[in-house]
Scaffold this active site. Structure first.
Site, short mmCIF file in Angstrom:
data_model
loop_
_atom_site.label_atom_id
_atom_site.label_comp_id
_atom_site.label_asym_id
_atom_site.label_seq_id
_atom_site.Cartn_x
_atom_site.Cartn_y
_atom_site.Cartn_z
N GLY A 51 0.80 -1.22 0.00
CA GLY A 51 0.00 0.00 0.00
C GLY A 51 0.83 1.26 0.00
CG ASN A 52 0.81 4.48 -2.39
OD1 ASN A 52 1.44 3.49 -2.70
ND2 ASN A 52 0.70 5.54 -3.16
NE ARG A 53 5.37 6.51 4.85
CZ ARG A 53 5.69 5.55 5.69
NH1 ARG A 53 4.81 5.11 6.59
NH2 ARG A 53 6.88 5.02 5.68
CB VAL A 106 -3.94 5.04 -6.68
CG1 VAL A 106 -4.29 3.68 -7.26
CG2 VAL A 106 -5.17 5.95 -6.66
#
Ligand code: CTP
Ligand code: CA
Length: 225
Positions: free
Chosen positions: A33-35, A100
């Site tokens: 995932g991303n922050r 995203v």
């Protein structure tokens, strides 16, 4: 099911906003995932609603309360966010505030990967769809105003302008997310709104204030037609 929006400069307008990160499953308990805290996207959604817009907020996993009066659609992955965005259209305005995940694991293992059964030493990745670029380049049903975000760590304005041209969004909101800057996770943001004809560098301000400012600028733009 939602109460009618207050009267405002965005009354009668539909705004679709993506916010938060996406989580791309590796197995049932792990993700790539991303922050992203989601705070800026949620603040923009609330501000557009306060200006009278009909707001659909498509949110990745965050720990924030739903902004009142907004229709919130919760998603996990980029592909779910893409599908929810397409379903939420038509709209007058699309704002891509989500962080995203650019890539997802090529395979999602249906059972938990166990260390004693070989574990996990590498993850093959494949690229996710680009929601902002897709919506910006719709032949039919493109929102009148498409706004992207660009979080960069160096040559912020240069990279943001390149992104605006590549994805073909109308505006891009550029911010510096270098270590030590407060925008990641914090309650403040310092951005430049790149519109092509009327760029605006704003001072550091609360994310709520920036949301309200953007809602006003969007109303100005829609008024101009
Ligand atoms: N975006 C999107 N879908 C993606 C990737 C990005 O909608 N799969 C949107 C983001 O919501 C943001 C804008 O595109 O509005 C820019 O995102 P960013 O991550 O900065 O751009 P990328 O093209 O992914 O480039 P990079 O991460 O390599 O800088
Ligand atoms: Ca990216």
């Amino acid at each position: 099911k939602l109460l009618p929006a207050p009267q405002g400069r965005l009354s009668g307008r539909k705004v679709v906003i993506t916010a938060g990160p996406t989580h791309e499953p590796v197995d049932p308990v792990r993700f790539v995932g991303n922050r992203s805290s989601g705070k800026q996207g949620y603040a923009i959604a609330a501000a557009c609603r306060n200006e009278g817009a009909d707001v659909t907020l498509i949110s990745g996993p965050v720990s924030l309360p739903a902004p009142s009066g907004c229709d919130v659609i919760h998603v996990q992955t980029a592909r779910e966010m893409m599908a929810a965005t397409e379903q939420a259209l038509p709209a007058d305005v699309f704002i891509a505030c989500a962080a995203v995940a650019d890539y997802r694991p090529a395979v999602e293992t249906p059972h938990k990967v166990k260390k004693e059964r070989g574990g996990l030493t590498a993850i093959d990745l494949i690229e996710n769809p680009d929601i902002l670029a897709t919506i910006s380049q719709l032949d039919v049903g493109r929102p009148q105003l498409v706004v992207g975000f660009a979080a960069e760590t160096d040559d912020v304005l240069g990279h943001a302008e390149t992104k605006r041209a590549r994805k073909k969004c109308d505006w891009i909101v550029a911010n510096d997310v270098s270590p030590g800057t407060p925008s990641m996770g914090g309650d403040k943001n310092e951005v430049t709104i790149i519109t092509g004809d009327d760029d605006e560098s704003l001072p550091m301000m609360a994310k709520d204030m920036l949301g309200a400012h953007l809602a006003r600028r969007i109303a100005d733009k829609l008024d101009q037609g």
